[in-house]
Design a protein around this motif. Sequence first.
Motif, PDB file in Angstrom:
ATOM      1  N   LYS A  23      45.921  48.048  41.131  1.00  8.53           N
ATOM      2  CA  LYS A  23      44.753  47.465  41.793  1.00  8.53           C
ATOM      3  C   LYS A  23      43.534  48.306  41.456  1.00  8.53           C
ATOM      4  O   LYS A  23      43.592  49.551  41.483  1.00  8.53           O
ATOM      5  N   ILE A  24      42.423  47.646  41.097  1.00  8.22           N
ATOM      6  CA  ILE A  24      41.197  48.367  40.745  1.00  8.22           C
ATOM      7  C   ILE A  24      40.530  48.862  42.013  1.00  8.22           C
ATOM      8  O   ILE A  24      40.210  48.084  42.926  1.00  8.22           O
ATOM      9  N   TYR A  36      38.063  52.493  34.606  1.00  7.67           N
ATOM     10  CA  TYR A  36      38.516  51.933  35.870  1.00  7.67           C
ATOM     11  C   TYR A  36      39.441  52.924  36.577  1.00  7.67           C
ATOM     12  O   TYR A  36      40.371  53.467  35.959  1.00  7.67           O
ATOM     13  N   GLU A  37      39.132  53.149  37.862  1.00  3.95           N
ATOM     14  CA  GLU A  37      40.054  53.913  38.704  1.00  3.95           C
ATOM     15  C   GLU A  37      40.995  52.917  39.379  1.00  3.95           C
ATOM     16  O   GLU A  37      40.547  52.014  40.089  1.00  3.95           O
ATOM     17  N   ILE A  38      42.299  53.081  39.131  1.00  2.80           N
ATOM     18  CA  ILE A  38      43.273  52.119  39.634  1.00  2.80           C
ATOM     19  C   ILE A  38      44.263  52.816  40.557  1.00  2.80           C
ATOM     20  O   ILE A  38      44.465  54.037  40.486  1.00  2.80           O
ATOM     21  N   GLU A  39      44.848  52.027  41.410  1.00  2.00           N
ATOM     22  CA  GLU A  39      45.896  52.499  42.317  1.00  2.00           C
ATOM     23  C   GLU A  39      47.190  51.767  41.964  1.00  2.00           C
ATOM     24  O   GLU A  39      47.229  50.525  41.929  1.00  2.00           O
ATOM     25  N   ALA A  70      44.847  56.565  39.019  1.00  2.34           N
ATOM     26  CA  ALA A  70      44.693  56.972  37.621  1.00  2.34           C
ATOM     27  C   ALA A  70      43.424  56.343  37.064  1.00  2.34           C
ATOM     28  O   ALA A  70      42.896  55.375  37.624  1.00  2.34           O
ATOM     29  N   PHE A  71      42.909  56.927  35.969  1.00  3.68           N
ATOM     30  CA  PHE A  71      41.724  56.404  35.279  1.00  3.68           C
ATOM     31  C   PHE A  71      42.166  55.830  33.932  1.00  3.68           C
ATOM     32  O   PHE A  71      42.829  56.522  33.148  1.00  3.68           O
ATOM     33  N   VAL A  72      41.807  54.581  33.680  1.00  2.00           N
ATOM     34  CA  VAL A  72      42.220  53.900  32.440  1.00  2.00           C
ATOM     35  C   VAL A  72      41.022  53.178  31.838  1.00  2.00           C
ATOM     36  O   VAL A  72      39.998  52.958  32.503  1.00  2.00           O
ATOM     37  N   ASN A  73      41.168  52.789  30.558  1.00  2.00           N
ATOM     38  CA  ASN A  73      40.162  51.974  29.872  1.00  2.00           C
ATOM     39  C   ASN A  73      40.465  50.489  30.055  1.00  2.00           C
ATOM     40  O   ASN A  73      41.541  50.109  30.515  1.00  2.00           O
TER      41      ASN A  73
END
Length: 712
Positions: A133-134, A146-149, A161-164
Amino acid sequence: MPLLNSKPFFLVDKPGDLNNEELVFQIRFTKEIFRSYSEYLKRVNLYRKRVWTCQYTGKDNLTYEEALVSEEKASKRIQNIPAKYVAPILQDVQFSMLNLKDLVSSIASKFQGPFNEGDELYGRKNGRLHPCKIVEIIEVADRKRYEIEWLSDDQKMSGNAFVNGDELTVKNPPFSKRALKSFIKDSTYRSFPWVLHDNLSKRHGISTIAPEELKSNISIQNGLVVCSRKRKRSEETQSAKVASGKEIIVYVRRNKLTSLLTEKSAGGVNEHPEDQSSKYPVDDLLVQPSAEDRLLMERPCPCRDFNVPMECVGDLLMVWDFCTSFGRLLNLSPFCLEDFENSLGYKDSTPMLIVESCSSLLRLLVKDKGKFAKMVENRKRKPKITQITWTEYLSDFLETTSAAEISTHISTIKRGHYALLEIHIKLAIFRELVAQALETETVKEMLDEYIEEGQALAATRRDEALDEGRKRREEKERRKAETTGKGVKEGHRVKSGEGIHNGVIPERSNEKVLSQSNHSSGNSENEGDSTAKKNAKKRKVEMNTTTEDVNHPSKRDIHKLMKNEIKESIGMKSAEERKEFLEKEIEKRFIRTSPLGKDRTYCRYWFFRRDGRIFVESSDSTQWGYYQTKEELDALIGSMNPKGERERALKKQLQKFYNKICLELQKRSKEEAVQRDAMEEALVRRSTRVRAPPRENPTHSFLKYVNKWKDL
């Protein structure tokens, strides 16, 4: 509306002066009304022919009613595209030079985002997709992160986590690629470049002016975009014809001849209408029906009984043909197409045939020292690919590929559930393995070697044909000389008393003898000069060749050596044995399988060396079928119209390989009969309470495959 010969087909208008009590004939699915039963029957027969094409999907070989059903299904899929995406899609389609597949892929990838806070989707980690989830969107240097959970139940995947953006995938895309493909076909009237209908362009405010880089390749005629290349070619050919005076004269004579024929036949019916028709063969679609067509046999309908989805048949044949043709290189013993087909659909476990095929292709890629080999070396895998470790190597290979269709199934393969994958995914993996294998140096070197050996064999076969022709000519000349020699001797005996008077030979005969001797001496001098020139030229060539480096022979020398070796190996054989030997050796040097030809509707016909059937591929490669009996083959050859260029060439190829195809068909029918008897015997012996193990079932014979060529 369905298309006829790729062109729109208009329905008959309703008669305006119909009475309420008048009896008429109406077609059920078009609502057309006819007063004449003959016209009604003629139109119904046209609708029943398989000459119609779906306007949206491009499927051909359909009846009119089947094409209507296909268009109805496609229109429903088109309606599934949300309205907010229509204008951006049309903007990307207008004047695009991509092919349909690349255009659909580019548009589908574009509408994966943008992502918003709170969206639930899938994120990639360690080569796998996990639900997430963003939480927050961060913009860094014109790039979004994007920081996601993580939403997975697994404790290792908890936290943030941080992803592209390219590491995120939506759960449910806004539309499918199939629906997008139908939408693009329905919205345009031409391709390369794709051009939208005017009403759609005006409705969504899309420009109809072509870009500057395309203006040199297209032009406008009657408000529609056309390709100027074809127009230039037609203008050039027309100007060339005008410039040629001879062609103008021929054209005028032909016009006079046709006018005379029409004047003669004006008083009554022309008894020979074929005299005014064009010369055959012509393009198959231009062949006019005639009375001779009744001599043609009815074309049999090909069988479409496959154990894989219809859209996967092409990949199935390609992968199987590669594995069986390059079996020696892969150390993979050959297997029949039915076993490969059944192995792909078997879900209880992974058959040994699939394991050995994948392992052989992976071994070839490891030896090539490419991208996949480097990954295997970095991960310190065991050097030997076995029945236990092959899934690890396959997972590593899928991580190196860019195909999103198959890379999402890595986790399933690692868990040991390869057999549960869908058939189209398994074939997509095989297709990618074969594509990578064709790029290896090992395969390229083998193909180069086969090409050189094939050229040497073909040259030897050509020399054999020339020698046979020379021997036949010499034998013919010898017999002719013997017959003429006998005639000369007899004539000399008859005329010996007439030519000599009291032992004196006439002066005229002396003149003839002298002239003949002079002529023969002149010929001998000319022959001597020509042979001297030939010898000098030969010495010059030999001097040039001696100057070459002996340690580095040229390609021509290698070719000559190979040809000499072949001639030495077949020297003691008869002419028929030499011919048969050369044909077999050329066939062994497999390069690629090419279709036998095309029929009137551009359907391609294939014959594979290790399968006796004739496979039929539709023009758009969406439909497949096959002929498997000698009767069907004879009916197919008898249905080919030699007036058409394509069917004429295809008929010649079928007749050329007729004996070989019949032999393979008979062999196949015997194998099927043996298998059928085994199945019946198994059914008789089987008890009603005890079920036979699956490996003893004749239908599961593919489970008994053993790779006899495996490199131990």
